[in-house]
Design a protein around this motif. Structure first.
Motif, PDB file in Angstrom:
ATOM      1  N   LYS A  58      57.936  53.704 -23.894  1.00 55.12           N
ATOM      2  CA  LYS A  58      57.435  54.222 -22.624  1.00 55.12           C
ATOM      3  C   LYS A  58      55.945  54.443 -22.760  1.00 55.12           C
ATOM      4  O   LYS A  58      55.494  55.137 -23.678  1.00 55.12           O
ATOM      5  CB  LYS A  58      58.130  55.545 -22.276  1.00 55.12           C
ATOM      6  CG  LYS A  58      57.727  56.081 -20.921  1.00 55.12           C
ATOM      7  CD  LYS A  58      58.337  57.445 -20.638  1.00 55.12           C
ATOM      8  CE  LYS A  58      57.869  57.953 -19.294  1.00 55.12           C
ATOM      9  NZ  LYS A  58      58.228  59.357 -19.070  1.00 55.12           N
TER      10      LYS A  58
ATOM     11  N   TRP B 247      52.874  55.824 -20.376  1.00 59.88           N
ATOM     12  CA  TRP B 247      52.717  56.444 -19.056  1.00 59.88           C
ATOM     13  C   TRP B 247      51.408  57.225 -18.959  1.00 59.88           C
ATOM     14  O   TRP B 247      50.841  57.636 -19.974  1.00 59.88           O
ATOM     15  CB  TRP B 247      53.906  57.369 -18.770  1.00 59.88           C
ATOM     16  CG  TRP B 247      53.843  58.706 -19.452  1.00 59.88           C
ATOM     17  CD1 TRP B 247      53.419  59.870 -18.912  1.00 59.88           C
ATOM     18  CD2 TRP B 247      54.208  59.013 -20.811  1.00 59.88           C
ATOM     19  NE1 TRP B 247      53.506  60.884 -19.828  1.00 59.88           N
ATOM     20  CE2 TRP B 247      53.974  60.394 -21.007  1.00 59.88           C
ATOM     21  CE3 TRP B 247      54.693  58.253 -21.888  1.00 59.88           C
ATOM     22  CZ2 TRP B 247      54.212  61.033 -22.219  1.00 59.88           C
ATOM     23  CZ3 TRP B 247      54.926  58.897 -23.092  1.00 59.88           C
ATOM     24  CH2 TRP B 247      54.693  60.261 -23.247  1.00 59.88           C
TER      25      TRP B 247
ATOM     26  N   GLU C 209      53.570  53.918 -14.986  1.00 66.45           N
ATOM     27  CA  GLU C 209      54.352  53.784 -16.198  1.00 66.45           C
ATOM     28  C   GLU C 209      54.760  52.341 -16.498  1.00 66.45           C
ATOM     29  O   GLU C 209      54.860  51.503 -15.610  1.00 66.45           O
ATOM     30  CB  GLU C 209      55.578  54.694 -16.168  1.00 66.45           C
ATOM     31  CG  GLU C 209      56.461  54.495 -14.960  1.00 66.45           C
ATOM     32  CD  GLU C 209      57.573  55.538 -14.901  1.00 66.45           C
ATOM     33  OE1 GLU C 209      57.415  56.620 -15.474  1.00 66.45           O
ATOM     34  OE2 GLU C 209      58.596  55.232 -14.274  1.00 66.45           O
TER      35      GLU C 209
ATOM     36  N   LEU D 269      57.868  50.946 -18.630  1.00 65.73           N
ATOM     37  CA  LEU D 269      59.074  51.531 -19.175  1.00 65.73           C
ATOM     38  C   LEU D 269      59.910  50.449 -19.838  1.00 65.73           C
ATOM     39  O   LEU D 269      60.248  49.458 -19.201  1.00 65.73           O
ATOM     40  CB  LEU D 269      59.858  52.118 -17.994  1.00 65.73           C
ATOM     41  CG  LEU D 269      60.600  53.415 -18.174  1.00 65.73           C
ATOM     42  CD1 LEU D 269      59.660  54.497 -18.670  1.00 65.73           C
ATOM     43  CD2 LEU D 269      61.218  53.810 -16.838  1.00 65.73           C
TER      44      LEU D 269
ATOM     45  N   GLN E 284      63.070  48.532 -21.010  1.00 63.94           N
ATOM     46  CA  GLN E 284      64.458  48.496 -20.544  1.00 63.94           C
ATOM     47  C   GLN E 284      65.265  47.476 -21.327  1.00 63.94           C
ATOM     48  O   GLN E 284      66.291  46.989 -20.864  1.00 63.94           O
ATOM     49  CB  GLN E 284      64.483  48.178 -19.044  1.00 63.94           C
ATOM     50  CG  GLN E 284      63.762  49.238 -18.223  1.00 63.94           C
ATOM     51  CD  GLN E 284      63.887  49.020 -16.739  1.00 63.94           C
ATOM     52  OE1 GLN E 284      63.826  47.877 -16.292  1.00 63.94           O
ATOM     53  NE2 GLN E 284      64.053  50.085 -15.994  1.00 63.94           N
TER      54      GLN E 284
END
Lengths: 813, 365
Positions: free
Chosen positions: B138, B140, B145, B147, B149
């Motif tokens: 992550k 940010w 952000e 992120l 996955q």
């Protein structure tokens, strides 16, 4: 064209009458000096406010503030930021260092919007250099020059740069740099949170709406009452005082100018006959007065500067205590008040000389300037004056009944004072005329008739005396009322022996445990920021104890007020809330969070600008379960409070700033109180001094007129000493009468101050209490003033040579 | 009236000042010196460890997560998209909550043929408003952000969600890579000058992107290619280097080219490139094989910036012209530079991104 010879002829009058010149300049000096002094104080203070606002949050920025408490937890800040809000957090704290309070402002130097504070660093350093210099425990702090010097002197290490864009008594730095001032600041900010978050410009379009955050609200720039607005009433009051002094000084100027025109009628006529045009004469006179007024004005500005420099530290202390406004205690010379001082002097001189000019412009060359002409004029003038006085007094009545707001209050005061001042000659005339009907014997009749005869010449001075004296009574009444009420209130309100504020909930619990076996009671003080009647204020929760039931002062209440408060079935509100929203006992108070409670009492809350209410602690806990118990009052045998405080300091290392000892607080209050009265006395003397001066001027001038009227008396066999006694006695009688008239005027003034001005300015009403001893004292002062003023001319009269009297007696016929 | 009657109220407030006093004073804290020395320096041959190396390396002075994307909508309109997070260390040591060791700032942009939307945001370390963690991945800063996955078995950067929002625009993208990470220079040790300044530098150039861009005229569904650069160092440029020109090109053949030239004050340049074959085999191309030659300039923000280039790489028979989709793609931010999508034509065709820094105001260069 202006002929210098004409001016030279006109100026010769002042050469021949240096005393008049001195009087005129002194009058101008006093008028512009007091005005400038007050203006200088106001300007200095306002400059400080502007700096403070710019440094704390430039006016265009809104802020996010806590909806319930005074701080925003760091976690909430982080959540807001990661939800798309771009803000700059501010941590604010007042810290006591040695004998003074310093406002410490912690900022994130990276995002803080008022970057001009850091100008000295940003101009020298790269971004990286700027950051490494400002962030960290050795990070640069910023303060105004005196504060920087004070901090360095008191052992605050490291770089403290001077910044011109910071208000006085303020130090600003990155959060990380505060540890140098506040040991443990990091834990402190973590524990308490930020004071507020400045909402930066250029917010992103996608952000989580603020309403989804339970505990914060947006305060638009216009919601954040600036110091300038809060202190407006204070400065309006100062301005009113300055204006009054200016008026009193102007009365002196008026008297002298009128006299100089009167005495120069023959000169004017001669000049006109020699071919000087009317326009030329008026222009020359204007230049003469312009020069004199400018000189007087400049002298006054200089005097005003010193007066302001003398008063400013006290005024700064007042403003700091009253509004937490940091005002520099030292004065900077500013062109604005030099210009305003001279401008108002010129304007005042123009007003004071207007009638003289009109008269001169109207008079024809052929008209003989005699005593008769001037007396007809005086009569006309006095009638006009009486009409104006009635108009002003009527306006006063209208303003008191229908007026709203502080400005209306001050306008009413001005109407009252000026109205009665203008009415004074007529009043005195009637009184003397009334007494005359009972007068027996030629000497008594002559004395009274003569008093009426000289009245016009003295009226200006007596008006000044009336204004000074009634202002004196009015203010003493208010101060006296305040003193009595306040000391009584202080005793009751500060019933507890020790006041504590702990640093964390854990510490609070530990301290509580420690205290319980050692003292009579430990009572929590809890408060939440809530809207009361829609206005942001504080709700307090208090425990059931004699500290409240027995001691807490109430202005109005139901019989069972405390029972109902502790039963959770009633609320007490402060007077400010009651007056602002017209709430009385029995009404219902609406409280944020859809609560409503019946008002069972109203308590006086002097010195608090905000609205406030109080409920029982059980109800408080049920409404605001998350509020930490961190502040306490301790009830203990007064003899043991020092021992308890020492114990707390030893056991918990609680800093001085977190403990308040009731006796010390009361002593401090008393000291400040007494210091206040010293200033009051000084200002009373000053105003009365101006009035005495006006009286002296008038009497000296009158004396030069009087000889032709007194000479026949001397010729009829009265001795010079007898004549002198009569002169003195007349001055004293007139002063006594003026003093007597000043009493009702002053009481009326005091009533307006208490019932109108105080309520508008501060939101509380003090009971009217007056002390007749003050009046007696004031009359004594007035008579003494007259005695002082009359002494010199009387002495001169007693010593005037018989040959002069002979010459005058023959001239009179 | 007197000035002094107000003073009486002093008493009341003096009490309030004392009672309502000054909150708690806490204990001392272990702050950190602003010592700028002691940062780590990149060394050749040091193996990367993932996912750890996707996260921040606080012992290096600067670091970035730099993503650019070439996108198009259903009507064939071209868009460029940028998401960049920079870390800048104040000190190599760990900071505390209020005395941070790290500063973070980020740039985001959306470029169309005629408009260029930019935004920046800034945050100090310590307060949780910015950072990069490896597991889960992550990155940010203040609501923007990137992120991770990805499935646990895949590289953490292989599947990303990307968000940013400025005053006039915002976007929300899904990225999926169909190739491995690519290491520049000597296995990720990228030399930046003849005197040996270097950085760690790897990329993920194989992203397929899909998502929504919100513009003042409304939302646009877009798709295309994206390129992520990861780079960290303590000394990226030598003192006489005035700026750089950097390109990343997605060629229609499936090959990709990353290249940059660092311009020296004396007019000479230092170049470096990576040829990434469609099979993802990467060939480092040292100085001076890549040639970048300005063909025409655009006046933007008071500068003359080359927005049309001839790029040649003889050993790959590459001789192309790159043209800015929007020549006015000036990033008018606290740190200003030019960054925008380009079209490639010549021996090869394709799309890509161009970044140029260090062009002084009103200089013809």
């Amino acid at each position: 064209m202006i002929d210098l010879r004409v001016i030279s002829v006109l100026l010769s009058h002042w050469r021949k009458h240096p005393f008049q010149l001195a009087m005129l300049l002194t009058g101008l000096f006093l008028a512009s000096g007091l005005w400038t002094g007050v203006e200088a104080i106001n300007t200095e203070a306002r400059a400080s406010y502007a700096l403070a606002e710019a440094a704390l949050a430039p006016p265009r920025f809104a802020s996010i503030v806590s909806a319930r408490t005074r701080t925003i937890p760091v976690e909430t800040y982080t959540r807001l930021q990661t939800s798309g809000w771009r803000t700059s957090p501010i941590f604010e704290k007042r810290v006591r260092l040695r004998d003074r309070y310093i406002r410490v402002i912690g900022v994130d130097v990276l995002t803080y919007p008022a970057q001009d504070v850091f100008q000295d660093v940003t101009s020298q350093e790269s971004v990286q250099g700027f950051l490494t210099r400002l962030i960290g425990k050795t990070g640069t702090l910023f303060a105004d020059a005196p504060t920087a010097a004070f901090l360095t002197r008191n052992g605050v290490a490291g770089e403290i740069l001077t910044s011109n864009s910071l208000p006085p008594k303020t130090v600003l730095g990155d959060f990380s740099a505060l540890a140098r001032l506040l040991p443990g600041s990091e834990a402190d900010i973590s524990g308490s949170g930020f004071s507020r978050l400045i909402v930066l410009e250029n917010q992103p379009r996608d952000q989580v709406p603020l309403r989804e955050f339970a505990d914060v609200i947006l305060a638009e720039p216009e919601d954040q009452a600036g110091t300038a607005e809060l202190t407006d009433s204070f400065h309006l009051n100062l301005t009113a005082f300055g204006f009054l002094s200016f008026l009193v000084g102007l009365f002196v100027v008026y008297g002298i100018i009128a006299l100089s025109f009167e005495q120069r009628r023959i000169v004017f006529r001669t000049l006109r006959l020699l071919g000087v045009s009317r326009r030329q004469l008026i222009a020359s006179l204007s230049i003469e007065l312009l020069v004199l007024a400018t000189i007087g004005g400049i002298l006054g500005v200089i005097g005003g500067y010193f007066l302001a420099a003398l008063l400013l530290p006290d005024v700064a202390a007042t403003l700091e205590s009253l509004y937490r406004a940091n005002v520099s205690g030292s004065l900077t010379f500013r062109w604005q008040w030099l210009v305003s001082g001279i401008a108002i002097t010129l304007l005042g001189t123009a007003l004071a000389s207007a009638s003289g000019f009109v008269e001169t412009a109207r008079s024809s060359i052929l008209e003989e300037g005699g005593a008769y002409a001037s007396r007809t004029r005086l009569f006309r003038l006095s009638r006009l004056q009486a009409i104006l006085a009635l108009a002003l007094l009527a306006t006063f009545a209208v303003l008191v009944v229908f007026g709203q707001g502080l400005v209306a209050g001050f306008a009413a005061l001005a109407c009252l004072l000026i109205g009665f001042a203008l009415a004074l000659p007529s009043l005195l005339n009637w009184i003397i005329a009334g007494v005359s009907t009972f007068a027996r014997g030629p000497l008594a009749e002559w004395f009274l008739a003569d008093a009426r005869f000289v009245l016009p010449g003295l009226s200006v001075a007596l008006m000044a005396l009336l204004m000074a004296a009634s202002a004196n009574i009015g203010v003493s009444t208010m101060v006296g009322s305040f003193r009595t009420t306040f000391i009584d209130w202080l005793d009751k309100r500060l019933a507890a022996e020790v006041y504590l504020s702990t640093r964390s909930t854990d510490e609070a619990i530990a301290i509580n445990e420690w205290l319980k076996p050692r003292v009579d009671a430990v009572l929590p003080i809890m408060n939440e920021r809530v809207r009361l009647s829609g206005e942001p204020g504080d709700m307090y929760g208090v425990a059931d104890h004699a500290t409240y039931r027995r001691d807490w002062p109430l202005k109005a209440s139901t019989e069972d007020a405390w029972d109902r408060v502790f039963a959770g079935d009633g609320v007490l509100i402060n007077e400010q809330l009651s007056l602002r929203y017209d709430l009385a006992v029995g009404d219902t108070l609406s409280i944020e969070g859809n609560h409503a409670l019946e008002i069972v009492g109203i308590y006086p809350d002097y010195g608090n600008p905000a609205v406030e209410a109080m409920i029982g602690i059980d109800l408080f806990d049920s409404w605001y379960p998350d509020t930490p118990r961190r502040r306490f009052v301790v009830r203990v045998d007064p003899g043991r409070s020092d021992e308890i405080i020492r114990g707390l300091q030893e056991a918990f290392g609680l800093p001085d700033a977190n403990i308040a000892n009731q006796t010390e607080v009361k002593q401090l209050s008393q000291r400040i109180f007494e210091r206040t009265f010293v200033v009051t006395a000084a200002l009373n003397v000053l105003t009365l001094g101006v009035a005495v001066f006006a009286l002296l001027t008038s009497l000296v001038i009158l004396a030069t007129y009087r000889l032709p009227q007194l000479a026949p008396l001397w010729a009829m066999g009265m001795t010079r000493v007898q004549m002198a006694w009569f002169e003195l006695l007349r001055a004293l009688v007139l002063a006594l009468l003026t003093g007597l008239i000043a009493i009702p005027v002053g009481l009326l003034l005091g009533w307006v101050l208490l019932a109108v001005i105080n309520v508008e300015a501060f939101g509380w009403r003090l009971p009217f209490q007056t002390d007749p001893r003050d009046w007696v004292l004031l009359i004594a002062y007035s008579v003494l003033a007259a005695l002082l003023a009359a002494a010199y001319p009387t002495l001169r009269l007693a010593q005037v040579s018989p040959s002069t009297l002979l010459k005058q007696a023959s001239d009179a016929h | 009236m007197r000035t002094s009657w107000n003073r009486i109220i002093v008493v009341a407030t003096a009490i309030i000042a004392i009672l309502g006093a000054v909150q708690a004073l806490g204990q001392g804290f272990s702050g950190l010196g602003g010592d700028a020395e002691g940062f780590s320096v990149p060394e050749p041959g040091k193996p990367f460890v993932f996912p750890r190396d996707h996260a921040a390396h606080n012992d290096y002075r600067i670091e970035w997560w730099y993503l650019t994307a070439n996108l198009s909508d259903a009507d064939g309109n071209r868009y460029g998209l940028q998401w960049t997070l920079f870390r800048s260390a104040l000190t190599p040591e760990a900071g505390t909550r209020f005395s941070p060791g790290q500063m973070w700032f980020a740039h985001a942009a959306v470029t169309t043929a005629s408009k260029h939307f930019t935004s920046e945001t800034i945050a100090r370390g310590g307060l949780g408003t910015a950072g990069v963690t490896a597991e889960p991945f992550k990155a940010w800063i203040n609501g923007w952000e990137m992120l991770g996955q990805a499935k646990p078995s895949d590289d953490a950067l292989s599947r990303l969600r990307l968000k940013a929002s400025g005053g006039e625009f915002s976007y929300d993208m899904e990225l999926v890579s169909d190739g491995p990470l690519v290491f520049h220079g000597d296995g990720g040790y990228s030399v930046k000058s003849e005197t040996g300044q270097a950085s760690y530098y790897y990329s993920q150039p194989f992203y397929k992107v899909r998502g929504t861009i919100n513009l003042p005229d409304g939302p646009v569904e877009v798709s295309g290619n994206a390129w992520l650069d990861r780079e960290w160092s303590s000394q990226p440029l030598s003192a006489d280097q005035t700026g750089w020109d950097w390109i990343s090109l997605h060629l229609d053949t499936g090959d990709k080219l990353m290249g940059f030239q660092l311009r020296n004050a004396d007019g000479s340049v230092y170049t470096s490139a990576s040829w990434i074959g469609a099979d993802s085999v990467t060939e480092p191309i040292p100085d001076p094989h890549l040639k970048m030659e300005p063909l025409s300039r655009t006046a933007v923000a008071g500068r003359q910036v080359p927005t049309r280039w001839r790029v040649t790489l003889p050993r790959r028979n590459l001789d192309v012209t790159i043209d800015a989709v929007n020549p006015k793609a000036w990033m008018d931010l606290s740190i200003a530079y030019w960054e925008g999508p380009v079209a490639v034509s010549g021996t090869h065709s394709g799309i890509g991104y161009l970044e140029m820094t260090g062009y002084p105001v009103s200089a013809a260069n």
